[in-house]
Design an enzyme around this catalytic site. Sequence first.
Site, short mmCIF file in Angstrom:
data_model
loop_
_atom_site.label_atom_id
_atom_site.label_comp_id
_atom_site.label_asym_id
_atom_site.label_seq_id
_atom_site.Cartn_x
_atom_site.Cartn_y
_atom_site.Cartn_z
N ASN A 212 38.47 28.36 37.59
CA ASN A 212 37.94 28.09 38.93
C ASN A 212 38.57 26.86 39.57
OD1 ASN A 212 36.25 30.29 39.08
ND2 ASN A 212 34.63 29.26 37.96
N LYS B 284 34.69 40.52 34.07
CA LYS B 284 33.61 40.22 35.01
C LYS B 284 33.53 41.36 36.01
CE LYS B 284 33.36 35.17 35.01
NZ LYS B 284 33.52 33.95 35.81
N ARG C 53 36.28 28.75 30.18
CA ARG C 53 36.60 29.74 31.20
C ARG C 53 36.48 29.15 32.61
NH1 ARG C 53 35.55 36.26 31.17
NH2 ARG C 53 36.32 36.62 33.27
N HIS D 95 35.30 28.13 47.87
CA HIS D 95 34.07 28.85 48.24
C HIS D 95 33.42 28.19 49.44
CE1 HIS D 95 33.88 30.43 43.86
NE2 HIS D 95 34.56 31.24 44.63
N GLU E 200 46.69 32.43 43.22
CA GLU E 200 46.09 32.51 41.88
C GLU E 200 47.19 32.43 40.81
OE1 GLU E 200 42.89 32.39 41.32
OE2 GLU E 200 41.88 33.23 43.08
N GLU F 248 31.92 32.55 29.37
CA GLU F 248 31.82 31.28 30.09
C GLU F 248 30.69 30.42 29.55
OE1 GLU F 248 32.71 32.08 34.19
OE2 GLU F 248 32.22 30.03 34.76
N ARG G 18 24.15 53.62 30.40
CA ARG G 18 24.21 52.42 29.54
C ARG G 18 25.64 52.06 29.12
NH1 ARG G 18 19.48 54.78 27.57
NH2 ARG G 18 17.65 53.71 28.37
N HIS H 64 38.43 26.37 43.28
CA HIS H 64 37.51 27.37 43.80
C HIS H 64 36.21 26.77 44.37
CE1 HIS H 64 40.32 30.09 41.99
NE2 HIS H 64 39.60 31.15 42.25
N HIS I 12 40.82 35.07 50.29
CA HIS I 12 40.38 34.24 49.17
C HIS I 12 41.51 33.34 48.65
CE1 HIS I 12 38.17 33.04 45.65
NE2 HIS I 12 39.11 33.53 44.86
N LYS J 122 45.41 34.11 31.52
CA LYS J 122 43.99 34.49 31.63
C LYS J 122 43.48 35.03 30.29
CE LYS J 122 40.27 36.31 34.25
NZ LYS J 122 39.71 36.73 35.51
P1 NAD Z 1 40.34 43.85 47.95
O1 NAD Z 1 39.98 44.67 46.80
O2 NAD Z 1 39.39 43.81 49.11
O3 NAD Z 1 41.77 44.29 48.47
C1 NAD Z 1 42.32 43.64 49.61
C2 NAD Z 1 42.71 44.64 50.69
O4 NAD Z 1 43.86 45.36 50.29
C3 NAD Z 1 41.65 45.70 50.98
O5 NAD Z 1 41.65 45.97 52.35
C4 NAD Z 1 42.15 46.92 50.22
O6 NAD Z 1 41.70 48.12 50.79
C5 NAD Z 1 43.63 46.77 50.34
N1 NAD Z 1 44.47 47.32 49.27
C6 NAD Z 1 44.28 47.29 47.93
N2 NAD Z 1 45.37 47.73 47.29
C7 NAD Z 1 46.26 48.09 48.25
C8 NAD Z 1 47.58 48.59 48.20
N3 NAD Z 1 48.24 48.75 47.06
N4 NAD Z 1 48.19 48.87 49.38
C9 NAD Z 1 47.54 48.62 50.57
N5 NAD Z 1 46.32 48.11 50.67
C10 NAD Z 1 45.69 47.84 49.51
O7 NAD Z 1 40.56 42.31 47.58
P2 NAD Z 1 41.25 41.57 46.34
O8 NAD Z 1 41.85 40.37 46.93
O9 NAD Z 1 42.08 42.47 45.52
O10 NAD Z 1 39.99 41.16 45.47
C11 NAD Z 1 38.96 40.35 45.98
C12 NAD Z 1 37.68 40.65 45.23
O11 NAD Z 1 37.89 40.38 43.85
C13 NAD Z 1 36.50 39.80 45.65
O12 NAD Z 1 35.37 40.62 45.79
C14 NAD Z 1 36.30 38.84 44.50
O13 NAD Z 1 34.96 38.45 44.33
C15 NAD Z 1 36.79 39.65 43.34
N6 NAD Z 1 37.27 38.86 42.20
C16 NAD Z 1 36.78 39.17 40.98
C17 NAD Z 1 37.24 38.49 39.87
C18 NAD Z 1 36.75 38.88 38.51
O14 NAD Z 1 37.03 38.17 37.54
N7 NAD Z 1 36.06 39.99 38.38
C19 NAD Z 1 38.19 37.47 39.99
C20 NAD Z 1 38.67 37.18 41.26
C21 NAD Z 1 38.21 37.88 42.37
N1 GLY Z 2 37.96 34.63 38.09
C1 GLY Z 2 37.25 33.78 37.18
C2 GLY Z 2 36.96 34.41 35.87
O1 GLY Z 2 37.36 35.51 35.61
O2 GLY Z 2 36.29 33.81 35.08
#
Ligand code: NAD
Ligand code: GLY
Length: 381
Positions: A266, A163, A262, A273, A205, A257, A141, A269, A286, A247
Amino acid sequence: LEPQSKTLPTTKEKHIHVELGDRSYKIIVSGSEVTNATQAIVRMADQILDVLSDLTHAVILGDEAVASSVSEPLERELSGRKIRVSAAQIPSGETSKSVAELARLWEWMLSAGVDRRSVVIAIGGGVTGDLAGFAAATYARGLRVVQIPTTLLSMVDSSVGGKTGINLPGAKNMVGAFWQPSLVIADSITLNTLPDREYVSGLAEVIKYGVIEDPDFFHWLEVNIQSLICRDSGALREAISRSCESKARVVGDDERETSGRRAILNYGHTFAHAIEATAGYGQLLHGEAVAIGMQMAASLAIALGRADQNLLDRQTRLLVQSNLPIKFPEANVPGMLEIMRRDKKVEYGKLRFVLPTKIGHVELVGNIDESHVVAAIQAHV
Ligand code: NAD
Ligand code: GLY
């Protein structure tokens, strides 16, 4: 005399406060004030123990790509300080944000004797942060979690704001929870191993924050973009901290949101998407899709008489200088519209978009006719 905290910010380290009442936390942005990775790991352990002084069991969940550079050295450092450490690796890539991987982590946490006093330390990009954050939110939990983002995108976006979640087949981020971290450590030294394409994708971003709510930062980016592309550590620290401040302001106003505030995060976005889904996930990163989406959103704002051409010109210049794509020649317009009609921002069947009025200000605009949306896409193919 009060004992001095080992992690008092030096002039080169920035602490950003995310104000959320009893869920408030700080983001530490650092990087250049140590000269090697070993010092950086020692500093990370200091920073964790400074905030979580009762830590006795650390549960490290790390992306396999940063196992040898970050997770394993941190595991050794914490173990050396007599802290029990359990560690598991998360396979790299979006497919890890799955029910199966989450279930594997839950079972592993049970076998590792994780309990409510344990603290999850999520090390990796947004995939690891979202998955490990959700595992922390749900196991027993709810466990405290420290986010150590290692991609530029995760430093400026996903690690901040709480998130967390996983994907369902065909529905991205469909299952999740708001679960704020206890601490975020964004140390740019971890980016040393990040491939250029991933790094540049994160810049989209960063630029977004300038457009949506920080015109001074946008101007700073125009002046400093070359240093940022070269990963100059001072420029990086400034860009990461100003993005996180932006942020933090938005999340502080609208954590869950509910007010619409918030949603401004996007910007670009809705188009992005649709681009990602129709191009086939994985074709474009992305941030690359977000860059093209911001161009389409700016054109839509101009067509609706809400912004002027100068805004699009400045945004275009910055994206091009950053080596981000600004066109989507393969656009499948009917396919994109189909995806956009299913967007969470659709209201009473009419499309809604986050649109700029000037650099530093955006609004959520509803009741938009599809013909304008089609024209905005076609302006960037
Ligand atoms: P990711 O976590 O897939 O990382 C991108 C790539 O880089 C992967 O292959 C990973 O293994 C590699 N990597 C990570 N750190 C590294 C490093 N220091 N050196 C070498 N390789 C490294 O992708 P991302 O772009 O970081 O994140 C995308 C994800 O984030 C998506 O799933 C998206 O939905 C999510 N997201 C969430 C929020 C939120 O508010 N929670 C906001 C934006 C995106
Ligand atoms: N990445 C959008 C949010 O955190 O709300």
